[in-house]
Design a protein around this motif. Structure first.
Motif, short mmCIF file in Angstrom:
data_model
loop_
_atom_site.label_atom_id
_atom_site.label_comp_id
_atom_site.label_asym_id
_atom_site.label_seq_id
_atom_site.Cartn_x
_atom_site.Cartn_y
_atom_site.Cartn_z
N ARG A 103 -2.01 3.46 7.79
CA ARG A 103 -0.94 2.71 7.12
C ARG A 103 -0.32 1.69 8.08
O ARG A 103 -0.05 0.54 7.70
CB ARG A 103 0.11 3.67 6.60
CG ARG A 103 1.21 2.99 5.78
CD ARG A 103 2.21 3.99 5.25
NE ARG A 103 1.61 4.90 4.29
CZ ARG A 103 1.47 6.19 4.48
NH1 ARG A 103 1.90 6.75 5.60
NH2 ARG A 103 0.93 6.95 3.56
N GLU A 104 -0.10 2.12 9.34
CA GLU A 104 0.47 1.20 10.32
C GLU A 104 -0.49 0.04 10.60
O GLU A 104 -0.07 -1.10 10.77
CB GLU A 104 0.77 1.95 11.61
CG GLU A 104 1.94 2.93 11.48
CD GLU A 104 2.17 3.73 12.75
OE1 GLU A 104 1.30 3.65 13.66
OE2 GLU A 104 3.19 4.42 12.85
N ARG A 105 -1.78 0.35 10.65
CA ARG A 105 -2.76 -0.72 10.86
C ARG A 105 -2.76 -1.70 9.69
O ARG A 105 -2.90 -2.91 9.89
CB ARG A 105 -4.15 -0.12 11.04
CG ARG A 105 -4.34 0.65 12.34
CD ARG A 105 -5.77 1.14 12.46
NE ARG A 105 -5.96 1.93 13.66
CZ ARG A 105 -7.11 2.49 14.02
NH1 ARG A 105 -8.17 2.32 13.24
NH2 ARG A 105 -7.19 3.19 15.12
N ALA A 106 -2.63 -1.16 8.48
CA ALA A 106 -2.59 -2.04 7.31
C ALA A 106 -1.36 -2.95 7.35
O ALA A 106 -1.45 -4.15 7.04
CB ALA A 106 -2.60 -1.21 6.03
N VAL A 107 -0.22 -2.38 7.74
CA VAL A 107 1.01 -3.19 7.86
C VAL A 107 0.82 -4.25 8.93
O VAL A 107 1.21 -5.43 8.75
CB VAL A 107 2.21 -2.29 8.16
CG1 VAL A 107 3.44 -3.12 8.48
CG2 VAL A 107 2.49 -1.37 6.98
N HIS A 108 0.24 -3.85 10.06
CA HIS A 108 0.01 -4.82 11.15
C HIS A 108 -0.95 -5.91 10.71
O HIS A 108 -0.76 -7.09 11.02
CB HIS A 108 -0.53 -4.08 12.37
CG HIS A 108 -0.86 -4.99 13.52
ND1 HIS A 108 0.12 -5.56 14.31
CD2 HIS A 108 -2.06 -5.43 14.01
CE1 HIS A 108 -0.46 -6.31 15.23
NE2 HIS A 108 -1.78 -6.25 15.08
N ALA A 109 -2.02 -5.51 9.97
CA ALA A 109 -2.97 -6.52 9.50
C ALA A 109 -2.33 -7.49 8.52
O ALA A 109 -2.60 -8.69 8.55
CB ALA A 109 -4.17 -5.82 8.84
N ALA A 110 -1.44 -6.97 7.65
CA ALA A 110 -0.75 -7.85 6.71
C ALA A 110 0.16 -8.82 7.45
O ALA A 110 0.23 -10.01 7.11
CB ALA A 110 0.06 -7.02 5.71
N ALA A 111 0.87 -8.31 8.48
CA ALA A 111 1.73 -9.19 9.27
C ALA A 111 0.91 -10.24 10.01
O ALA A 111 1.31 -11.41 10.10
CB ALA A 111 2.56 -8.37 10.26
N GLU A 112 -0.25 -9.83 10.53
CA GLU A 112 -1.12 -10.77 11.22
C GLU A 112 -1.65 -11.83 10.26
O GLU A 112 -1.76 -13.01 10.60
CB GLU A 112 -2.28 -10.02 11.87
CG GLU A 112 -3.19 -10.87 12.74
CD GLU A 112 -2.52 -11.36 14.01
OE1 GLU A 112 -3.06 -12.28 14.63
OE2 GLU A 112 -1.46 -10.81 14.37
N ALA A 113 -1.98 -11.40 9.03
CA ALA A 113 -2.47 -12.37 8.04
C ALA A 113 -1.38 -13.37 7.69
O ALA A 113 -1.66 -14.58 7.53
CB ALA A 113 -2.94 -11.63 6.79
N ARG A 114 -0.13 -12.90 7.56
CA ARG A 114 0.97 -13.83 7.28
C ARG A 114 1.18 -14.80 8.43
O ARG A 114 1.43 -16.00 8.21
CB ARG A 114 2.26 -13.04 7.00
CG ARG A 114 2.26 -12.30 5.68
CD ARG A 114 3.65 -11.81 5.33
NE ARG A 114 4.14 -10.84 6.29
CZ ARG A 114 3.98 -9.53 6.17
NH1 ARG A 114 3.31 -9.04 5.13
NH2 ARG A 114 4.46 -8.70 7.07
#
Length: 394
Positions: free
Chosen positions: A174-185
């Protein structure tokens, strides 16, 4: 819902610890744990080895202790370790608390660090050497009960450790998914900034040059003023159209993206700069023509030329300073772009009043690297040289 419990800290200082109140799900789980322990007590009552001569009163108190141990499981969220320790220490004196012990050890294995679980495991299996040293007979019912007890303890601890590791894995994903979403933004914002800089800086620098020509030539004829005003108006409209195109491309689905610039559009860039008074020499030598260049390499080359011409207007040696653009490429050999223009090292130039953020070359380097190429820029004598090499697979 959150409650607060105040506890004494070191040196008598007060400290606050958050304790989550039970919700519906927590109550359901706790009731389920209580029922499991109670059912275990009832189902195993007949198989418990009772010492010969045990009175009904002693048996009653033994069963009552098992019932109280089951009820104590409602404290397992706040006091998991003390509860497990008390139950393990009481186990030699009661035959009916195996179920609560299993639940308590499972809770500790799930919610406490592995080191704490290891300590409690050592306490739980401490009777094993004593049991083995007594040389139990294989046909003794107490031998089977003891082996079953230790097997259940091992199973409860192992299952708890498995649940803990699974929860940690889910949390990590879940933390990786949040980090990936932040990186995509972040990458999306960088793409917007890069596109806006590349396109709008080019358009607005043209507009500034034309406006500057009117300012420094107040005696221009009405026809000249009218032509310059028309160019300024067209440049402003084109800047707005380009901005609209950028936002549209970034918002549109990938399969509905608008056409992007290609290498063949470099000629149009040169014509726009010539209309602004810049002496641009364009030399394009691409085997098969500019249209044969790969889309990524051609688009990147277009942006490089665009940024080079913009910088020449903003930081060039003067309005009449020549700018040379050379594009060479062939399949299997790559695509190269070189832009040269004389400029003053002290920053004073005819375009010095055009502000710059200094981010153009940084963004251009990133864009070139994303395309798999390299970018060089710096002084070559009195000229500023911008050189890029982009891949063109055969």
């Amino acid at each position: 819902m959150v409650g607060w419990i105040r506890r004494g800290g070191p040196a008598g200082a007060g400290a606050e610890r958050r304790v989550s109140r039970r919700g519906g799900r927590e109550w359901a789980v706790d009731i389920g744990a209580f029922l499991f322990a109670g059912c275990f007590l009832v189902l195993s009552a007949d198989s418990v080895a009772i010492e010969p001569g045990t009175s009904k009163t002693a048996l009653f108190w033994d069963q009552l202790g098992g019932g109280l141990a089951c009820a104590a499981l409602f404290l397992r969220r706040r006091l998991p370790v003390p509860l497990a320790v008390v139950l393990l220490l009481a186990e030699p004196f009661s035959h009916f608390i195996t179920g609560p012990i299993l639940v308590a050890l499972f809770t500790v294995a799930v919610n406490r660090p592995p080191r704490v679980t290891a300590y409690l495991s050592a306490l739980a299996f401490a009777p094993v050497p004593i049991f083995l040293a007594s040389e139990p007979a294989a046909d003794d019912p107490r031998t089977g009960s003891s082996i079953t007890y230790f097997a259940l303890i091992a199973g409860a601890i192992g299952w708890g450790l498995y649940v803990r590791s699974r929860r940690q894995l889910v949390l990590s994903l879940r933390e990786r998914a949040v980090h990936a979403a932040a990186e995509a933004r972040r990458e999306a914002r960088e793409d917007i900034a890069r596109e806006m800089h590349d396109v709008l800086a080019h358009r607005l620098s043209l507009l500034s040059v034309h406006a500057g020509a009117l300012e420094f030539n107040p005696g221009a004829s009405p026809d000249q003023v009218g032509r310059a005003a028309a160019v300024i108006r067209d440049s402003a409209h084109q800047a707005l159209d380009d901005l609209r195109d950028i936002i549209g491309v970034l918002r549109a689905p990938e399969d509905d993206a608008r056409p992007q610039p290609v290498l063949a559009d470099v000629e149009r860039l040169a014509d726009e700069s010539r209309q602004a008074g810049t002496r641009v020499t364009l030399d394009v030598d691409v085997t098969g023509g500019p249209a044969t260049a790969p889309a990524i390499a051609g688009r990147t080359a277009y942006r490089i030329v665009q940024e080079g011409l913009t910088n020449a207007r903003k930081h060039g040696a003067g309005p009449d300073a020549p700018v040379s653009v050379t594009v060479r490429g062939a399949s299997g050999k790559g695509l190269t772009v070189e832009i040269r223009n004389p400029a003053k090292r002290d920053g004073a130039s005819a375009g010095a009043d055009i502000p710059g953020a200094g981010q153009g070359l940084i963004g251009l380097t990133e864009r070139t690297q994303l395309a798999g190429g390299t970018l060089e820029h710096g002084w070559d004598g009195s000229d500023f040289r911008l050189y890029a090499a982009l891949p063109w697979p055969s």
